[in-house]
Design a protein around this motif. Structure first.
Motif, PDB file in Angstrom:
ATOM      1  N   MET A   1     -11.882  -3.029  30.816  1.00 46.75           N
ATOM      2  CA  MET A   1     -10.632  -2.540  31.419  1.00 46.75           C
ATOM      3  C   MET A   1      -9.968  -1.633  30.383  1.00 46.75           C
ATOM      4  SD  MET A   1      -7.463  -4.673  33.011  1.00 46.75           S
ATOM      5  CE  MET A   1      -8.528  -5.423  34.218  1.00 46.75           C
ATOM      6  N   CYS A   2      -9.498  -0.458  30.817  1.00 49.79           N
ATOM      7  CA  CYS A   2      -8.899   0.503  29.896  1.00 49.79           C
ATOM      8  C   CYS A   2      -7.434   0.168  29.672  1.00 49.79           C
ATOM      9  CB  CYS A   2      -9.066   1.920  30.426  1.00 49.79           C
ATOM     10  SG  CYS A   2      -8.181   2.229  31.967  1.00 49.79           S
ATOM     11  N   SER A   3      -6.862   0.845  28.631  1.00 50.04           N
ATOM     12  CA  SER A   3      -5.470   0.571  28.257  1.00 50.04           C
ATOM     13  C   SER A   3      -4.510   0.962  29.351  1.00 50.04           C
ATOM     14  CB  SER A   3      -5.133   1.333  26.964  1.00 50.04           C
ATOM     15  OG  SER A   3      -5.315   2.721  27.170  1.00 50.04           O
ATOM     16  N   SER A   4      -4.840   2.017  30.132  1.00 51.77           N
ATOM     17  CA  SER A   4      -3.939   2.438  31.229  1.00 51.77           C
ATOM     18  C   SER A   4      -3.858   1.349  32.290  1.00 51.77           C
ATOM     19  CB  SER A   4      -4.434   3.761  31.834  1.00 51.77           C
ATOM     20  OG  SER A   4      -5.747   3.601  32.337  1.00 51.77           O
ATOM     21  N   ASP A   5      -5.002   0.636  32.571  1.00 53.22           N
ATOM     22  CA  ASP A   5      -4.969  -0.447  33.555  1.00 53.22           C
ATOM     23  C   ASP A   5      -4.116  -1.596  33.069  1.00 53.22           C
ATOM     24  OD1 ASP A   5      -6.641   0.996  35.183  1.00 53.22           O
ATOM     25  OD2 ASP A   5      -8.478   0.105  34.331  1.00 53.22           O
ATOM     26  N   LEU A   6      -4.222  -1.921  31.751  1.00 56.82           N
ATOM     27  CA  LEU A   6      -3.387  -2.982  31.187  1.00 56.82           C
ATOM     28  C   LEU A   6      -1.915  -2.616  31.270  1.00 56.82           C
ATOM     29  CD1 LEU A   6      -5.473  -3.891  27.992  1.00 56.82           C
ATOM     30  CD2 LEU A   6      -5.206  -5.256  30.078  1.00 56.82           C
ATOM     31  N   ASN A   7      -1.607  -1.334  31.032  1.00 57.27           N
ATOM     32  CA  ASN A   7      -0.210  -0.889  31.125  1.00 57.27           C
ATOM     33  C   ASN A   7       0.303  -1.016  32.547  1.00 57.27           C
ATOM     34  OD1 ASN A   7      -0.042  -0.281  28.429  1.00 57.27           O
ATOM     35  ND2 ASN A   7      -0.680   1.854  28.697  1.00 57.27           N
ATOM     36  N   LEU A   8      -0.573  -0.723  33.515  1.00 56.88           N
ATOM     37  CA  LEU A   8      -0.162  -0.825  34.931  1.00 56.88           C
ATOM     38  C   LEU A   8       0.081  -2.279  35.311  1.00 56.88           C
ATOM     39  CD1 LEU A   8      -2.529   1.803  36.585  1.00 56.88           C
ATOM     40  CD2 LEU A   8      -0.042   1.962  36.315  1.00 56.88           C
ATOM     41  N   GLU A   9      -0.796  -3.183  34.837  1.00 54.45           N
ATOM     42  CA  GLU A   9      -0.639  -4.601  35.174  1.00 54.45           C
ATOM     43  C   GLU A   9       0.624  -5.193  34.568  1.00 54.45           C
ATOM     44  OE1 GLU A   9      -4.038  -6.806  34.111  1.00 54.45           O
ATOM     45  OE2 GLU A   9      -5.333  -5.931  35.663  1.00 54.45           O
ATOM     46  N   SER A  10       0.920  -4.720  33.300  1.00 55.74           N
ATOM     47  CA  SER A  10       2.106  -5.285  32.638  1.00 55.74           C
ATOM     48  C   SER A  10       3.388  -4.586  33.044  1.00 55.74           C
ATOM     49  CB  SER A  10       1.934  -5.172  31.115  1.00 55.74           C
ATOM     50  OG  SER A  10       1.839  -3.808  30.732  1.00 55.74           O
ATOM     51  N   GLY A  11       3.251  -3.501  33.754  1.00 55.32           N
ATOM     52  CA  GLY A  11       4.423  -2.743  34.162  1.00 55.32           C
ATOM     53  C   GLY A  11       5.020  -1.912  33.044  1.00 55.32           C
ATOM     54  N   ARG A  12       4.275  -1.769  31.968  1.00 55.43           N
ATOM     55  CA  ARG A  12       4.762  -1.001  30.807  1.00 55.43           C
ATOM     56  C   ARG A  12       4.254   0.426  30.908  1.00 55.43           C
ATOM     57  NH1 ARG A  12       2.614  -1.929  24.769  1.00 55.43           N
ATOM     58  NH2 ARG A  12       4.060  -0.537  23.674  1.00 55.43           N
ATOM     59  N   VAL A  13       5.165   1.369  30.749  1.00 56.53           N
ATOM     60  CA  VAL A  13       4.824   2.795  30.862  1.00 56.53           C
ATOM     61  C   VAL A  13       5.140   3.484  29.533  1.00 56.53           C
ATOM     62  CG1 VAL A  13       5.256   4.958  32.065  1.00 56.53           C
ATOM     63  CG2 VAL A  13       5.305   2.801  33.323  1.00 56.53           C
ATOM     64  N   ILE A  14       4.178   4.258  29.035  1.00 61.79           N
ATOM     65  CA  ILE A  14       4.397   5.036  27.800  1.00 61.79           C
ATOM     66  C   ILE A  14       5.135   6.318  28.159  1.00 61.79           C
ATOM     67  CG2 ILE A  14       3.264   6.280  25.932  1.00 61.79           C
ATOM     68  CD1 ILE A  14       0.991   4.259  26.125  1.00 61.79           C
ATOM     69  N   LYS A  15       6.230   6.572  27.418  1.00 64.77           N
ATOM     70  CA  LYS A  15       7.029   7.766  27.660  1.00 64.77           C
ATOM     71  C   LYS A  15       6.771   8.801  26.554  1.00 64.77           C
ATOM     72  CE  LYS A  15      10.765   5.058  29.738  1.00 64.77           C
ATOM     73  NZ  LYS A  15      12.197   4.696  29.622  1.00 64.77           N
ATOM     74  N   ARG A  16       6.514  10.013  26.959  1.00 63.79           N
ATOM     75  CA  ARG A  16       6.290  11.117  25.998  1.00 63.79           C
ATOM     76  C   ARG A  16       7.600  11.867  25.789  1.00 63.79           C
ATOM     77  NH1 ARG A  16       5.597  14.074  22.330  1.00 63.79           N
ATOM     78  NH2 ARG A  16       3.832  15.470  21.946  1.00 63.79           N
ATOM     79  N   LEU A  17       7.987  11.977  24.532  1.00 60.85           N
ATOM     80  CA  LEU A  17       9.220  12.703  24.234  1.00 60.85           C
ATOM     81  C   LEU A  17       9.067  14.156  24.658  1.00 60.85           C
ATOM     82  CD1 LEU A  17      11.986  12.104  22.890  1.00 60.85           C
ATOM     83  CD2 LEU A  17      11.036  13.030  20.761  1.00 60.85           C
ATOM     84  N   SER A  18      10.124  14.723  25.170  1.00 63.35           N
ATOM     85  CA  SER A  18      10.072  16.117  25.647  1.00 63.35           C
ATOM     86  C   SER A  18       9.829  17.080  24.479  1.00 63.35           C
ATOM     87  CB  SER A  18      11.385  16.476  26.339  1.00 63.35           C
ATOM     88  OG  SER A  18      12.458  16.440  25.406  1.00 63.35           O
ATOM     89  N   ARG A  19       9.460  18.296  24.856  1.00 66.46           N
ATOM     90  CA  ARG A  19       9.222  19.310  23.819  1.00 66.46           C
ATOM     91  C   ARG A  19      10.486  19.602  23.013  1.00 66.46           C
ATOM     92  NH1 ARG A  19       5.370  23.902  26.714  1.00 66.46           N
ATOM     93  NH2 ARG A  19       3.541  22.527  27.041  1.00 66.46           N
ATOM     94  N   SER A  20      11.610  19.665  23.703  1.00 65.76           N
ATOM     95  CA  SER A  20      12.868  19.904  22.991  1.00 65.76           C
ATOM     96  C   SER A  20      13.192  18.733  22.067  1.00 65.76           C
ATOM     97  CB  SER A  20      14.007  20.127  23.991  1.00 65.76           C
ATOM     98  OG  SER A  20      14.149  18.996  24.841  1.00 65.76           O
ATOM     99  N   GLY A  21      12.836  17.505  22.530  1.00 65.75           N
ATOM    100  CA  GLY A  21      13.046  16.340  21.670  1.00 65.75           C
ATOM    101  C   GLY A  21      12.170  16.385  20.441  1.00 65.75           C
ATOM    102  N   ASP A  22      10.880  16.757  20.634  1.00 70.16           N
ATOM    103  CA  ASP A  22       9.978  16.905  19.488  1.00 70.16           C
ATOM    104  C   ASP A  22      10.495  17.953  18.494  1.00 70.16           C
ATOM    105  OD1 ASP A  22       8.125  14.984  19.974  1.00 70.16           O
ATOM    106  OD2 ASP A  22       6.669  16.299  20.960  1.00 70.16           O
ATOM    107  N   ALA A  23      11.008  19.038  19.037  1.00 65.11           N
ATOM    108  CA  ALA A  23      11.536  20.104  18.175  1.00 65.11           C
ATOM    109  C   ALA A  23      12.747  19.610  17.387  1.00 65.11           C
ATOM    110  CB  ALA A  23      11.915  21.320  19.015  1.00 65.11           C
ATOM    111  N   GLY A  24      13.604  18.816  18.064  1.00 65.43           N
ATOM    112  CA  GLY A  24      14.776  18.278  17.372  1.00 65.43           C
ATOM    113  C   GLY A  24      14.387  17.318  16.263  1.00 65.43           C
ATOM    114  N   VAL A  25      13.380  16.457  16.543  1.00 66.53           N
ATOM    115  CA  VAL A  25      12.897  15.520  15.528  1.00 66.53           C
ATOM    116  C   VAL A  25      12.302  16.281  14.339  1.00 66.53           C
ATOM    117  CG1 VAL A  25      11.178  13.745  15.037  1.00 66.53           C
ATOM    118  CG2 VAL A  25      12.538  13.628  17.139  1.00 66.53           C
ATOM    119  N   ALA A  26      11.496  17.296  14.651  1.00 61.18           N
ATOM    120  CA  ALA A  26      10.873  18.084  13.585  1.00 61.18           C
ATOM    121  C   ALA A  26      11.934  18.777  12.729  1.00 61.18           C
ATOM    122  CB  ALA A  26       9.920  19.118  14.185  1.00 61.18           C
TER     123      ALA A  26
END
Length: 401
Positions: free
Chosen positions: A1-26
């Motif tokens: 079972m892949c990590s995406s299936d485990l995330n779906l079963e646990s209801g946990r979703v990975i969020k990707r920071l937006s490009r503007s957010g990445d730029a602000g962090v950088a």
């Protein structure tokens, strides 16, 4: 079972920071690292310490940022970029180092050029490389050569000149003389009105200090002769400079008070050089050197022994010599003059004052302007009337500077 299936079963979703957010962090990471590195380079002048601190700050910041990104990912499912901010931080550090180094080089160059106008450029470089020498404790004994020169009759003709013209003449004269000292590896110690004091052998050691000093003194005398007609036409005065040179051990370093000090040279041979400059006057000569200096350059220059002389303030006499020029650069008349003068001087020291007087007068027939011969003609007349004691060693004691 892949990590995406485990995330779906646990209801946990990975969020990707937006490009503007990445730029602000950088931007924030780059700014923090840049401020820290700038503070380090501003606080210390030692390059190795600054580089070590910069490396530690950069590595620590990147590692800390990686730990923060990992914690946000594993604990909160927030994915932020690591590579781009990290590369940006490294690039900003390199940029700061380049800019800071360029600014420091520019400032050092400005300081060296500015201070070099007040003192020796070689001394400024030595002090910038070794700031610990900037104290009254910095001094050492060295073999050196010291030069003094003065314009003959300066006091009298300066009284007839306008102050502006006098300053212009002095500045022109001192500029030319200083240029020659620097070209020959010397250090201008100080100007005292129209007088110049210079030395060779410090702060950079030079085993050939006497040769460099004498060659420079000859060049200064010749340059003055070249410029004399122009000065006469412009200012209405004839500029003749007398110079004295001596070699030997002296103490060189910082001397003065805790509030102000000067890098200079002191010792008996320094006083002798100063006296030899003035001793030219009664002999009508322009460049006189001590015996110690002569012994170091006798194979390089054409000279004649002038006297066994005790200058004012000294009891022990020394042999002094007039310098004509470098070997191979003087005409045959000089050789004839030096030979005839040496023979006449030998008669004088043998107490044959009548014969010596006749010999010196014979020299004046062919060289009527020879100052030393004129001096000895008068001295022989005096000694013939009042002979010295039987143990006379031929020494002459000057009564004035």
């Amino acid at each position: 079972m892949c990590s995406s299936d485990l995330n779906l079963e646990s209801g946990r979703v990975i969020k990707r920071l937006s490009r503007s957010g990445d730029a602000g962090v950088a931007l924030a990471l780059c700014a923090l690292v840049a401020m820290a590195v700038t503070a380090v380079w501003t606080a210390t002048r030692r390059t190795l310490i600054a580089l070590g601190a910069t490396t530690a700050i950069t590595a620590g910041s990147l590692f800390g940022f990686w730990l923060l990104a990992r914690w946000l990912f594993t604990s909160h499912g927030l994915w932020i970029g690591v590579a781009t901010p990290g590369l940006g931080a490294v690039a900003s550090v390199f940029a700061i180092i380049l800019v800071t180094s360029a600014a420091e080089r520019r400032n050092r160059r400005f300081v060296q050029e500015a201070l070099g106008r007040y003192t020796s450029a070689a001394l400024v470089k030595e002090l910038m490389e070794h700031p610990e020498h900037l104290s009254l404790e910095w001094g050492e004994r060295r073999g050196m050569s010291v030069y003094f020169s003065d314009i003959a009759g300066f006091t009298s003709f300066s009284e007839s000149m306008e102050p502006e013209a006098l300053v212009a003449l002095l500045n022109d004269y001192l500029t030319h003389m200083t240029d020659l000292v620097l070209e020959h590896g010397g250090v201008v110690d100080k100007y005292i009105g129209d007088a110049v004091m210079a030395f060779w052998g410090a702060p950079i050691p030079n085993d050939d200090h006497a040769a460099a000093a004498v060659r420079c003194a000859i060049a200064m005398r010749d340059r003055c002769a070249e410029l004399r007609p122009g000065w006469r036409a412009r200012y209405g005065v004839d500029v003749f400079a007398r110079a004295g040179l001596s070699s030997g051990d002296a103490v060189v370093g910082n001397m003065g008070s805790k509030h102000k000090y000067n890098y200079t040279v002191m010792g008996d041979m320094v006083n002798l050089a100063s006296r030899l400059e003035g001793a030219n006057k009664p002999y009508g000569t322009a460049l006189m050197i001590s015996e110690a200096c002569h012994d170091r350059v006798k194979d390089l220059v054409v000279t004649r022994e002038l006297d066994f002389l005790a200058v004012k303030g000294k009891e022990r006499p020394v042999r002094v010599y007039e310098v004509f020029g470098e070997v191979g650069k003087v005409d045959a008349a000089v050789t004839t003059l030096t030979t005839a003068f040496a023979a006449a001087l030998a008669q004088y020291r043998d107490r044959d004052f009548a014969g010596a007087r006749a010999a010196f007068e014979a020299i004046l027939v062919n060289t009527p302007d020879d100052g030393p011969s004129k001096t000895y003609v008068e001295r022989c007349r005096l000694l013939a009337d009042d002979p010295p004691e039987p143990g006379w060693d031929g020494a002459w004691h000057l009564k004035e500077k």
